[in-house]
Design an enzyme around this catalytic site. Sequence first.
Site, PDB file in Angstrom:
ATOM      1  N   LYS A 110       0.814  -1.219   0.000  1.00  0.00           N
ATOM      2  CA  LYS A 110       0.000   0.000   0.000  1.00  0.00           C
ATOM      3  C   LYS A 110       0.848   1.269   0.000  1.00  0.00           C
ATOM      4  O   LYS A 110       0.398   2.333  -0.413  1.00  0.00           O
ATOM      5  CB  LYS A 110      -0.960  -0.011   1.178  1.00  0.00           C
ATOM      6  CG  LYS A 110      -2.052  -1.068   1.011  1.00  0.00           C
ATOM      7  CD  LYS A 110      -3.111  -0.987   2.090  1.00  0.00           C
ATOM      8  CE  LYS A 110      -4.276  -1.931   1.804  1.00  0.00           C
ATOM      9  NZ  LYS A 110      -3.872  -3.355   1.844  1.00  0.00           N
TER      10      LYS A 110
HETATM   11  C1  LIG Z   1      -4.469  -4.371   1.059  1.00  0.00           C
HETATM   12  C2  LIG Z   1      -3.707  -5.631   0.895  1.00  0.00           C
HETATM   13  C3  LIG Z   1      -4.077  -6.611  -0.057  1.00  0.00           C
HETATM   14  C4  LIG Z   1      -5.301  -6.454  -0.941  1.00  0.00           C
HETATM   15  O1  LIG Z   1      -5.168  -5.459  -1.910  1.00  0.00           O
HETATM   16  P1  LIG Z   1      -6.481  -4.867  -2.656  1.00  0.00           P
HETATM   17  O2  LIG Z   1      -5.983  -3.771  -3.496  1.00  0.00           O
HETATM   18  O3  LIG Z   1      -7.381  -4.398  -1.542  1.00  0.00           O
HETATM   19  O4  LIG Z   1      -7.067  -5.980  -3.414  1.00  0.00           O
HETATM   20  C5  LIG Z   1      -3.295  -7.742  -0.173  1.00  0.00           C
HETATM   21  N1  LIG Z   1      -2.219  -7.947   0.616  1.00  0.00           N
HETATM   22  C6  LIG Z   1      -1.831  -7.046   1.546  1.00  0.00           C
HETATM   23  C7  LIG Z   1      -0.655  -7.344   2.386  1.00  0.00           C
HETATM   24  C8  LIG Z   1      -2.553  -5.862   1.714  1.00  0.00           C
HETATM   25  O5  LIG Z   1      -2.167  -4.974   2.631  1.00  0.00           O
END
Ligand SMILES: *Cc1c(COP(=O)(O)O)cnc(C)c1O
Length: 488
Positions: A110
Amino acid sequence: MFYFSTRDKSITAKPSEAILNGIAADGGLNIPESFDSLKFDPRELQGMTNLEISERILAEFFTDFTEEEIKDCVRNAYAGRFPNDDIAPLTAVGDDFVMELYHGPTCAFKDVALLVLPQLMTRAMKKNDIKEKILILTATSGDTGSAALNGFADVEGTEIIVFYPKTGISVVQERQMTSCKGNNVHVCAVKGNFDDAQRGVKQIFANVGDTIPGVRLSSANSINIGRLAPQIAYYFKAYKDLMAMGRITCGEAVNFVVPTGNFGDILAGYFAKKMGLPVAKLICASNENDVLTEFFTTGSYKSKRPFHVTNSPSMDILVSSNLERLICMVCGHEKTKEYMTQLAQTGEYTLTADELTAIRTEFEAGCTDSTETLRTIRGVYEAHKYLIDTHTAVAWKVCQDRKQENDNGCVNVILSTASPYKFSGSVLEALTGEAVADTGFELMDRLHDMTGVPIPAALEKMKLTEPVHNNVVDKELMNRYVTEKGSK
Ligand SMILES: *Cc1c(COP(=O)(O)O)cnc(C)c1O
């Protein structure tokens, strides 16, 4: 270029407005009307730096920003925030490739988008002559909160408040937030669980929003186009790396396997394909919360089902908001409005056979459970001496299952979304076969002693930090906290 609401073609916004509004006026999401003008030929990749790839893509999506502004956004976002220039290293593991997206300040993918969003937002404010301060308000169960805090910390013209549940968050994740410094950051525990915190934030958005003078309330969640667009770059970047390694020739299609929650990350891959990246299949990987696997298999989205708490918590989601954009691209605005109304009223909707066929030419899906996730971590470590976290393990497993069942012979790139050290407890459990209590930072040392895999500097450093935030509020008092901090 204009953005359109997924639910109504007559609702439009300039790019900078779409970033500021987050969501369209009718509750739909902002989407480009077509990708005809959004092109990026993979032949251009050769000789481009990673930052140039990001700039190239953001310039396509945010046409009311100058080239200079886009450059500043990207450079301010990433400079000095990753251990080296390669913000998404691609590693061969067995026959497949893993793209490590977790080398940013909070060790989860993120970061890649949440470092850029504040830069886009502040420039969008200036562009639209908005004099108020932006107050970002978020409830988090883990990864989003710390990544948002890091992105917004000390960004002029912004203030950020993150609420997290006192129960149901790991020691390390809590410390990542409570130790975040910055003149404009506020972190507060809520007595309750994630749903309580989330509900509180939603109420504040509905009520308090316009009562703090000089403040404009906004959110950092993944439906903002300003968060989606920065994620497109690493798909192109992986393709460039595969060409440089001699693993593919330009034009050859590859698969991407994505551990999915809110459908943001994988949708960025679809946007990359629409822009011209040769992608064969986008493979959506889920845990026991397998609502998307069912959707891509049957065409029915059924959100009314038991919620499972798993060891890949960032994918524990029953309504994947960004899926609405895919629905719009395949079914059009009117059908999207119809389906989203059905979803709100009945908790489900079903595509027509033709719509499902169209989607299945682009996407596949698979799921696994917590037990298999642990077994996968151990298997990958034993076979390749390569350590993955629980979310990545879900994608790895789905990738291998699919190769057994219907391999299309294309190179597979598995997106690795978090450092194994962010989920040390589960990873240790996988390696030792024994349940592990959350003793915080000590778990990272144990995992390091066992594997020799370096602990990311950002997490290592955190061991020595003291919490600088120690606020706890009753869930009924969240809005008082916001009024107090927001009007500071
Ligand atoms: C947020 C997150 C996801 C999922 O990503 P999306 O864009 O919500 O599909 C997967 N793995 C981790 C470690 C995350 O923090």
